[in-house]
Scaffold this motif. Structure first.
Motif, mmCIF file in Angstrom:
data_model
loop_
_atom_site.group_PDB
_atom_site.id
_atom_site.type_symbol
_atom_site.label_atom_id
_atom_site.label_comp_id
_atom_site.label_asym_id
_atom_site.label_seq_id
_atom_site.Cartn_x
_atom_site.Cartn_y
_atom_site.Cartn_z
ATOM 1 N N CYS A 53 0.853 -1.198 0.000
ATOM 2 C CA CYS A 53 0.000 0.000 0.000
ATOM 3 C C CYS A 53 0.885 1.243 0.000
ATOM 4 N N GLY A 54 0.361 2.335 -0.526
ATOM 5 C CA GLY A 54 1.060 3.627 -0.491
ATOM 6 C C GLY A 54 2.453 3.496 -1.083
ATOM 7 N N THR A 55 3.420 3.997 -0.354
ATOM 8 C CA THR A 55 4.804 3.983 -0.816
ATOM 9 C C THR A 55 5.287 2.562 -1.118
ATOM 10 N N SER B 165 6.197 -4.235 2.880
ATOM 11 C CA SER B 165 5.625 -3.396 3.938
ATOM 12 C C SER B 165 6.718 -2.957 4.897
ATOM 13 N N GLN B 166 6.701 -1.699 5.260
ATOM 14 C CA GLN B 166 7.628 -1.215 6.284
ATOM 15 C C GLN B 166 7.222 -1.812 7.622
ATOM 16 N N SER B 167 5.959 -1.606 7.997
ATOM 17 C CA SER B 167 5.501 -1.995 9.341
ATOM 18 C C SER B 167 5.279 -3.497 9.482
ATOM 19 N N THR C 279 0.245 -3.508 7.995
ATOM 20 C CA THR C 279 -0.811 -2.874 7.202
ATOM 21 C C THR C 279 -1.907 -3.896 6.889
ATOM 22 N N VAL D 159 5.821 9.620 9.955
ATOM 23 C CA VAL D 159 4.708 8.955 9.263
ATOM 24 C C VAL D 159 5.044 8.715 7.788
ATOM 25 N N SER E 200 7.013 7.513 4.793
ATOM 26 C CA SER E 200 8.025 6.470 4.622
ATOM 27 C C SER E 200 9.104 6.950 3.652
ATOM 28 N N LYS F 27 4.155 12.127 -1.343
ATOM 29 C CA LYS F 27 4.866 12.794 -0.249
ATOM 30 C C LYS F 27 4.416 14.247 -0.103
ATOM 31 N N GLU G 15 0.907 14.219 1.453
ATOM 32 C CA GLU G 15 0.725 13.796 2.838
ATOM 33 C C GLU G 15 1.397 14.704 3.857
HETATM 34 O O1 M6R Z 1 3.924 -0.098 6.726
HETATM 35 P P1 M6R Z 1 3.613 -0.167 5.249
HETATM 36 O O2 M6R Z 1 4.827 -0.033 4.408
HETATM 37 O O3 M6R Z 1 2.807 -1.381 4.898
HETATM 38 O O4 M6R Z 1 2.717 1.085 4.975
HETATM 39 C C1 M6R Z 1 2.140 1.302 3.734
HETATM 40 C C2 M6R Z 1 1.601 2.696 3.593
HETATM 41 O O5 M6R Z 1 0.619 2.939 4.564
HETATM 42 C C3 M6R Z 1 2.698 3.756 3.725
HETATM 43 O O6 M6R Z 1 3.709 3.578 2.799
HETATM 44 C C4 M6R Z 1 2.099 5.167 3.559
HETATM 45 O O7 M6R Z 1 1.651 5.351 2.258
HETATM 46 C C5 M6R Z 1 3.108 6.221 3.976
HETATM 47 N N1 M6R Z 1 2.464 7.226 4.764
HETATM 48 C C6 M6R Z 1 3.791 6.877 2.801
HETATM 49 O O8 M6R Z 1 4.716 7.833 3.159
#
Ligand code: M6R
Length: 598
Positions: free
Chosen positions: A300-302, A347-349, A352, A398, A400, A478, A481
């Motif tokens: 998702c997102g980035t 995914s960073q986290s 998600t 927030v 990424s 970016k 947001e």
């Molecule tokens: O933790 P994740 O990488 O799964 O998160 C995905 C997106 O929610 C995240 O990249 C979001 O788009 C950021 N706020 C972008 O800067």
């Protein structure tokens, strides 16, 4: 979204919970609250709109309890008010609940409870759970038995912590699709949404599975699996994850600090993966590309933009059908997985919800699953068949940034690893990217003055073709947001199919046009914008003067490596734009770092 934490031990719960909330705040920060109990069954409840700082200011009492629960909120049901902040409680203020997730059928439950005479004090979905437990406690002999019954009525996602004034020194935790981790210390325990607040007290954790219920007491804990209808033997893991939240004296914001860590994140992520002109992926345990007939990447997102980069790369390096899909769409698509499908989630986290659910579906349908994830021990890391950790380190802002560069670098190495015909010299060029990223970061002043000069514009296009298209999307996201400025990323060739209608002197365009195979075509698009009096900022390695508003020079590299050089620039641009608009950069409005609700 939303962070929950509970503590039971010998120390003062107030400080531990407040510190824990601060560390969880990146998950949501519109309001927060806590409830603490002492051995005489007295309790202290406090909630407020705003961050933990506001809560600290509101707390006048030095209440000395040694168990309690706390919450930091990202509003879903009910506005941002003190009443809607958690903890929520039953009619008699005896049962208290904090919750991360969404109770989808709360309206029906609430209606039924209202008819039975329950009095509600908030507009949230969460509060129904406190009243449900209250009802079941009339029939059951303990809090855990009542929670067991109440949970059966809940549809949706949840991580709950529940306490009762009448059952001292006991916390019940239960989860489904929202994260919940138990920290096991010496005579003390913590339950939290992620390892960050736990790691300061203990490195021993138990990752809870869906429908696991923890019964935490002063002298120990038990885990009851509602799925298996029996107690489980807990598996204690050790975590290697500590976030240093000390005052950051060099950088004004975490986002800037993290952008400046992009070269390091790249270096750490690829460390030990390139040996003697070969790419090594021990994590893949000999997985052969021949077993695979199609690849699907999701996030998702980035993280989704990283997937899109991966798609172009895999199509160029491997002869495999590859798709990149937004996870929130993919999970509702009828995509046909089989045991020859390679499913890669990014995914960073690792939490998600949409990516997590898409992963569960792919796995259930037999796909081979790989995770490119930054947070060790997160939910996705425990589901994927093959786990590749990016080594960006904790990302607190927030937005990424450094995680994105790490994701791109793993994708490149994967493409190279699986490719049949590859030129080992490419790896030399790849390794040189670390210094080139540093070189881009050194353009800080140039980018800041560009951002200042463009500060009055309200709309931006970011254009790129092929490898630069995901970076155009990333640049626009970016700016949206963190600066709250309208920006759109487009494939440059798509402009004349509609978007170019908006171009005039007040609508600048950032053109990402390195000298790759599509350079000439991108330059034609640039000329089309100039011809309509549009201001152009060009990011390119070309020496030629294109007579644009501003031209930012990047070094030459291979076609597929330009995104590594352009990314730091567009991150810096968004950062400085937001800074000069005086935005809340690390905690932009309406957002949260980890999106754990749909
Ligand atoms: O933790 P994740 O990488 O799964 O998160 C995905 C997106 O929610 C995240 O990249 C979001 O788009 C950021 N706020 C972008 O800067």
């Amino acid at each position: 979204m939303c962070g929950i934490i509970g503590y039971l031990g010998n120390k003062k719960a107030l400080e531990i919970l407040l510190d824990g909330l601060e560390k969880l705040e990146y998950r949501g920060y519109d309001s927060c609250g806590l409830v603490i109990f002492n051995s005489s069954q007295n309790y202290y409840l406090q909630k407020t709109v705003g961050s933990t700082k506001a809560l600290r200011e509101k707390i006048k009492s030095l209440f000395e309890g040694n168990w309690g629960i706390a919450h930091t909120r990202w509003a879903t049901h009910g506005g941002v008010t003190d009443f809607n902040a958690h903890p929520h409680y039953d009619c008699r203020q005896e049962i208290f609940v904090v919750h991360n997730g969404i109770i989808e059928n709360f309206k029906e439950i609430k209606q039924r409870l209202l008819e039975k005479g329950h009095k509600f004090s908030s507009e949230t979905d969460t509060e129904v759970f406190a009243h449900l437990v209250e009802d079941y406690l009339k029939l059951e002999k303990s809090l855990e038995e009542a929670v067991k019954k109440a949970i059966k009525e809940i549809e949706g996602t949840f991580a709950f912590l529940v306490v009762s004034k009448n059952e001292p020194e006991k916390i019940i935790g239960i989860k489904k699709s929202s994260p919940l981790i138990l920290g096991v210390g010496k005579n003390e325990f913590l339950l939290a949404s992620d390892p960050t607040p736990i790691s300061f007290l203990t490195k021993n954790v138990v990752y809870l599975d869906d429908y696991d219920m923890v019964i935490l007491k002063k002298d120990g804990f038990q885990i009851f699996s509602l799925k298996e209808n029996k107690y489980k033997k807990p598996k204690i893991n050790s975590i290697d994850w500590e976030i240093k939240t000390e005052q950051n004296n060099i950088f004004e914001h975490y986002m800037l600090k993290e952008i400046f860590e992009e070269a390091k994140a790249f270096g750490e992520t690829i460390k030990d993966k390139i040996q003697e002109k070969k790419v090594i992926f021990e994590e893949l345990n000999g997985l052969k590309i021949e077993r695979i007939n199609k690849i699907i990447l999701t996030g998702c997102g980035t993280a989704y933009y990283a997937c899109l980069y991966g798609k172009y790369l895999f199509e160029d390096y491997l002869e495999k059908e590859t798709r990149a899909e937004i996870a929130s769409e993919l999970r509702y698509e009828n995509y046909s997985y089989d045991k020859k499908t390679l499913f890669i989630c990014i995914s960073q986290s690792g939490e998600t919800i949409d990516t997590l659910e898409a992963l569960k579906i792919a796995k259930e349908k037999g796909a081979i699953t790989v995770g490119i994830i930054n947070v060790p021990g997160s939910s996705m890391t425990r589901i994927v068949d093959y786990l590749i950790l990016t080594k960006a380190g904790p990302e607190l802002a927030v937005a990424s940034t450094k995680a994105f560069i790490s994701q791109l670098s793993i994708l490149y190495l994967l493409a190279f690893y699986f490719a049949k015909n590859k030129n080992p010299d490419y790896l030399y060029e790849f390794l040189s990217l670390k210094n080139k990223i540093e070189e881009m970061l050194a353009k800080k002043e140039e980018i800041e003055s560009l951002a200042k000069n463009l500060i009055d514009f309200k709309n931006f296009y970011y254009l790129g073709r092929k490898y630069e298209y995901p970076i155009a999307l990333e640049g626009a996201l970016k700016l949206k947001e963190i600066a709250y400025v309208h920006a759109e990323g487009y494939p440059a060739g798509e402009m004349k199919h509609g978007p170019i209608a908006l171009i005039d002197k007040d609508f600048p365009t950032i053109v990402l046009a390195p000298q790759d195979s599509l350079f000439e075509k991108s330059i034609s698009n640039l000329e089309e914008i100039k011809a309509r009096k549009g201001k152009v900022v060009l990011i390119s390695d070309s020496e030629k003067d294109f007579e644009v508003y501003s031209q930012i020079k990047i070094p030459q590299t291979k076609e597929e490596f330009y995104p590594f050089l352009i990314t730091p620039l567009i991150h810096l641009f968004a950062y400085f734009f937001a800074k000069h608009l005086k935005r809340e950069i690390d905690r932009p409005r309406n957002l949260a770092k980890s999106v754990t609700v749909e």
